[in-house]
Design a protein around this motif. Sequence first.
Motif, PDB file in Angstrom:
ATOM      1  N   MET A   1       0.792  -1.227  -0.016  1.00  0.00           N
ATOM      2  CA  MET A   1      -0.100   0.225   0.006  1.00  0.00           C
ATOM      3  C   MET A   1       0.886   1.363   0.134  1.00  0.00           C
ATOM      4  SD  MET A   1      -2.956   1.069   2.647  1.00  0.00           S
ATOM      5  CE  MET A   1      -3.723  -0.347   2.825  1.00  0.00           C
ATOM      6  N   PHE A   2       2.059   1.258   0.920  1.00  0.00           N
ATOM      7  CA  PHE A   2       2.906   2.305   1.059  1.00  0.00           C
ATOM      8  C   PHE A   2       4.161   1.860   0.624  1.00  0.00           C
ATOM      9  CE2 PHE A   2      -0.699   3.258   3.794  1.00  0.00           C
ATOM     10  CZ  PHE A   2      -1.244   4.485   3.232  1.00  0.00           C
ATOM     11  N   ASP A   3       4.966   2.879   0.192  1.00  0.00           N
ATOM     12  CA  ASP A   3       6.617   2.507  -0.188  1.00  0.00           C
ATOM     13  C   ASP A   3       7.499   2.725   1.055  1.00  0.00           C
ATOM     14  OD1 ASP A   3       5.710   1.548  -2.696  1.00  0.00           O
ATOM     15  OD2 ASP A   3       6.000   3.269  -3.581  1.00  0.00           O
ATOM     16  N   THR A   4       7.219   4.018   1.480  1.00  0.00           N
ATOM     17  CA  THR A   4       7.916   4.410   2.517  1.00  0.00           C
ATOM     18  C   THR A   4       7.849   4.417   3.881  1.00  0.00           C
ATOM     19  OG1 THR A   4       7.130   6.680   2.353  1.00  0.00           O
ATOM     20  CG2 THR A   4       8.828   6.019   0.735  1.00  0.00           C
ATOM     21  N   VAL A   5       6.458   3.738   4.442  1.00  0.00           N
ATOM     22  CA  VAL A   5       6.111   3.494   5.506  1.00  0.00           C
ATOM     23  C   VAL A   5       5.604   2.048   5.579  1.00  0.00           C
ATOM     24  CG1 VAL A   5       4.473   4.104   7.554  1.00  0.00           C
ATOM     25  CG2 VAL A   5       5.582   5.983   5.890  1.00  0.00           C
ATOM     26  N   LEU A   6       5.948   1.431   6.657  1.00  0.00           N
ATOM     27  CA  LEU A   6       5.263  -0.261   6.797  1.00  0.00           C
ATOM     28  C   LEU A   6       4.218  -0.139   8.029  1.00  0.00           C
ATOM     29  CD1 LEU A   6       8.514  -2.250   6.588  1.00  0.00           C
ATOM     30  CD2 LEU A   6       6.996  -1.368   4.630  1.00  0.00           C
ATOM     31  N   TYR A   7       3.063  -0.632   7.795  1.00  0.00           N
ATOM     32  CA  TYR A   7       2.034  -0.701   8.824  1.00  0.00           C
ATOM     33  C   TYR A   7       1.437  -2.206   8.876  1.00  0.00           C
ATOM     34  CZ  TYR A   7      -2.586   0.461  10.827  1.00  0.00           C
ATOM     35  OH  TYR A   7      -3.564   0.647  11.551  1.00  0.00           O
ATOM     36  N   GLU A   8       1.523  -2.416  10.178  1.00  0.00           N
ATOM     37  CA  GLU A   8       1.102  -3.727  10.656  1.00  0.00           C
ATOM     38  C   GLU A   8       0.488  -3.778  12.015  1.00  0.00           C
ATOM     39  OE1 GLU A   8       4.361  -6.516  10.290  1.00  0.00           O
ATOM     40  OE2 GLU A   8       5.503  -5.386  11.577  1.00  0.00           O
ATOM     41  N   VAL A   9      -0.614  -4.736  12.088  1.00  0.00           N
ATOM     42  CA  VAL A   9      -1.457  -4.644  13.238  1.00  0.00           C
ATOM     43  C   VAL A   9      -1.277  -6.019  13.873  1.00  0.00           C
ATOM     44  CG1 VAL A   9      -3.619  -4.114  14.549  1.00  0.00           C
ATOM     45  CG2 VAL A   9      -2.964  -2.637  12.485  1.00  0.00           C
ATOM     46  N   GLU A  10      -1.186  -6.308  15.051  1.00  0.00           N
ATOM     47  CA  GLU A  10      -1.090  -7.755  15.922  1.00  0.00           C
ATOM     48  C   GLU A  10      -1.728  -7.369  17.246  1.00  0.00           C
ATOM     49  OE1 GLU A  10       1.524 -11.367  16.793  1.00  0.00           O
ATOM     50  OE2 GLU A  10       2.475  -9.909  15.739  1.00  0.00           O
ATOM     51  N   ASP A  11      -2.782  -7.912  17.819  1.00  0.00           N
ATOM     52  CA  ASP A  11      -3.274  -7.941  19.180  1.00  0.00           C
ATOM     53  C   ASP A  11      -3.333  -6.584  19.385  1.00  0.00           C
ATOM     54  OD1 ASP A  11      -2.846 -10.716  19.425  1.00  0.00           O
ATOM     55  OD2 ASP A  11      -0.820 -10.429  20.266  1.00  0.00           O
ATOM     56  N   ILE A  16       4.037   1.212  13.051  1.00  0.00           N
ATOM     57  CA  ILE A  16       4.454   2.002  11.977  1.00  0.00           C
ATOM     58  C   ILE A  16       5.985   2.144  11.872  1.00  0.00           C
ATOM     59  CG2 ILE A  16       4.101   4.333  10.877  1.00  0.00           C
ATOM     60  CD1 ILE A  16       1.315   4.250  12.749  1.00  0.00           C
ATOM     61  N   THR A  17       6.537   1.659  10.574  1.00  0.00           N
ATOM     62  CA  THR A  17       7.944   1.731  10.281  1.00  0.00           C
ATOM     63  C   THR A  17       8.216   2.808   9.240  1.00  0.00           C
ATOM     64  OG1 THR A  17       8.137  -0.652  11.322  1.00  0.00           O
ATOM     65  CG2 THR A  17      10.330   0.141  10.019  1.00  0.00           C
ATOM     66  N   LEU A  18       9.023   3.560   9.567  1.00  0.00           N
ATOM     67  CA  LEU A  18       9.577   4.521   8.641  1.00  0.00           C
ATOM     68  C   LEU A  18      10.623   3.629   7.750  1.00  0.00           C
ATOM     69  CD1 LEU A  18      10.153   7.725  10.924  1.00  0.00           C
ATOM     70  CD2 LEU A  18       8.238   7.150   9.604  1.00  0.00           C
ATOM     71  N   ASN A  19      10.560   3.664   6.486  1.00  0.00           N
ATOM     72  CA  ASN A  19      11.084   2.684   5.549  1.00  0.00           C
ATOM     73  C   ASN A  19      12.033   3.162   4.602  1.00  0.00           C
ATOM     74  OD1 ASN A  19      11.769   0.014   4.984  1.00  0.00           O
ATOM     75  ND2 ASN A  19      10.383   0.023   3.548  1.00  0.00           N
ATOM     76  N   ARG A  20      12.720   4.169   4.768  1.00  0.00           N
ATOM     77  CA  ARG A  20      13.939   4.607   3.929  1.00  0.00           C
ATOM     78  C   ARG A  20      15.391   4.384   4.408  1.00  0.00           C
ATOM     79  NH1 ARG A  20      14.044  10.351   2.069  1.00  0.00           N
ATOM     80  NH2 ARG A  20      15.031   9.570   0.058  1.00  0.00           N
ATOM     81  N   LEU A  24      18.648   6.963   6.038  1.00  0.00           N
ATOM     82  CA  LEU A  24      18.269   7.229   7.345  1.00  0.00           C
ATOM     83  C   LEU A  24      16.966   7.740   7.455  1.00  0.00           C
ATOM     84  CD1 LEU A  24      21.644   8.923   8.677  1.00  0.00           C
ATOM     85  CD2 LEU A  24      21.025   6.461   8.295  1.00  0.00           C
ATOM     86  N   ASN A  25      16.027   7.278   6.845  1.00  0.00           N
ATOM     87  CA  ASN A  25      14.637   7.513   7.067  1.00  0.00           C
ATOM     88  C   ASN A  25      14.383   9.040   6.779  1.00  0.00           C
ATOM     89  OD1 ASN A  25      13.909   4.584   7.281  1.00  0.00           O
ATOM     90  ND2 ASN A  25      14.762   4.919   9.308  1.00  0.00           N
ATOM     91  N   ALA A  26      14.927   9.654   6.012  1.00  0.00           N
ATOM     92  CA  ALA A  26      14.967  11.202   6.090  1.00  0.00           C
ATOM     93  C   ALA A  26      13.746  11.413   5.417  1.00  0.00           C
ATOM     94  CB  ALA A  26      16.123  11.806   5.202  1.00  0.00           C
ATOM     95  N   LEU A  27      13.209  12.705   5.671  1.00  0.00           N
ATOM     96  CA  LEU A  27      11.661  12.959   5.287  1.00  0.00           C
ATOM     97  C   LEU A  27      11.698  13.505   3.862  1.00  0.00           C
ATOM     98  CD1 LEU A  27      10.474  14.374   8.651  1.00  0.00           C
ATOM     99  CD2 LEU A  27       9.462  12.511   7.565  1.00  0.00           C
ATOM    100  N   ASN A  28      11.566  12.817   2.905  1.00  0.00           N
ATOM    101  CA  ASN A  28      11.047  13.592   1.735  1.00  0.00           C
ATOM    102  C   ASN A  28       9.724  13.850   1.309  1.00  0.00           C
ATOM    103  OD1 ASN A  28      10.298  10.844   0.976  1.00  0.00           O
ATOM    104  ND2 ASN A  28      11.634  10.577  -0.727  1.00  0.00           N
ATOM    105  N   ARG A  29       9.432  14.409   0.399  1.00  0.00           N
ATOM    106  CA  ARG A  29       7.680  14.490   0.171  1.00  0.00           C
ATOM    107  C   ARG A  29       6.900  13.387   0.192  1.00  0.00           C
ATOM    108  NH1 ARG A  29       9.741  18.764  -2.828  1.00  0.00           N
ATOM    109  NH2 ARG A  29      10.255  17.556  -4.774  1.00  0.00           N
ATOM    110  N   GLN A  30       7.515  12.199  -0.288  1.00  0.00           N
ATOM    111  CA  GLN A  30       6.753  10.948  -0.306  1.00  0.00           C
ATOM    112  C   GLN A  30       6.694  10.291   1.014  1.00  0.00           C
ATOM    113  OE1 GLN A  30       8.519   7.652  -2.666  1.00  0.00           O
ATOM    114  NE2 GLN A  30       6.804   6.349  -2.267  1.00  0.00           N
ATOM    115  N   LEU A  31       7.784  10.292   1.932  1.00  0.00           N
ATOM    116  CA  LEU A  31       7.513   9.742   3.287  1.00  0.00           C
ATOM    117  C   LEU A  31       6.659  10.579   3.866  1.00  0.00           C
ATOM    118  CD1 LEU A  31       8.198   8.173   5.566  1.00  0.00           C
ATOM    119  CD2 LEU A  31      10.742   9.220   5.778  1.00  0.00           C
ATOM    120  N   ARG A  32       6.903  12.117   4.092  1.00  0.00           N
ATOM    121  CA  ARG A  32       5.868  12.988   4.792  1.00  0.00           C
ATOM    122  C   ARG A  32       4.535  12.722   4.387  1.00  0.00           C
ATOM    123  NH1 ARG A  32       9.471  17.005   2.890  1.00  0.00           N
ATOM    124  NH2 ARG A  32       7.696  18.262   1.853  1.00  0.00           N
ATOM    125  N   SER A  33       4.200  12.649   3.225  1.00  0.00           N
ATOM    126  CA  SER A  33       2.870  12.492   2.718  1.00  0.00           C
ATOM    127  C   SER A  33       2.379  11.225   3.317  1.00  0.00           C
ATOM    128  CB  SER A  33       2.652  12.596   1.268  1.00  0.00           C
ATOM    129  OG  SER A  33       1.344  12.105   0.645  1.00  0.00           O
TER     130      SER A  33
END
Length: 258
Positions: A1-11, A16-20, A24-33
């Motif tokens: 669903m998203f490229d730069t952020v991972l989302y998973e739910v358990e219990d 929410i994992t920043l995924n660049r 160093l997971n720097a905030l480009n426009r895609q990650l911010r959005s």
Amino acid sequence: MFDTVLYEVEDKIATITLNRPEALNALNRQLRSELGEVLKLFDRDDSAWVAIITGAGRAFCAGRDLKERADDNATGREALATDSLSNEHLYMWTPTQKPLIAAVNGYALAGGWGIAQICDIRIASDQAKLGISEPRVGLLPPFAVQLNRLIPEAAVMELVMTADPFPAQRVLEMGFLNKVVPAEHLMETAKDIAATIVKNAPLSVRAFKGLVLRSRHLDEPGAAKLTIELYDQLLKSKDAKEGPRAFAEKRPPNWQAQ
């Protein structure tokens, strides 16, 4: 669903994992959005009652992607303060109704500090370093205007004026972090705290978070009025009846978030 952020739910716990990690997971426009979209997703996800935000790789978030900013400057794209905040919030993202836990696994600088700041509980690895580094590159940290509500103003001034990265233990002493733990226990500790929160009535937790955020600028009569308003809403919920009933019947409550 998203490229730069991972989302998973358990219990009932979302991670929410920043995924660049290569940046160093720097905030480009895609990650911010995408982070903004994921936070909205979490807020409306009935299966998730609390979320943990962390970073992939060796950083939590190194702040704004300055390579992207330099490219923008070179092409004449104008930078505006509204890229980082709105007229209503001094952050890039609207606060969530549900509780957020920051699991700071490495560098949390500039906007990375800002992400940790929007969280309600902040846990850091003993190897993490945190700082407000915008002055080193000629920028302004808008979120830091609210920081003296959380820690002493002298500490805020030291953080912003030096723009240094500080060891997690020093930031704990400032009062910004709740805990500093060995790196190998970071996520375990964050999940333990999340699991403890999940045991409580979710509407009670959300109501108190809303009360804290909305009462920041109110005098005591205004805060009292808001408290009565939110408490009356809570008392109409099914969970507000389930809690006393479960206590009387000597059993664990069955929360429905309703």
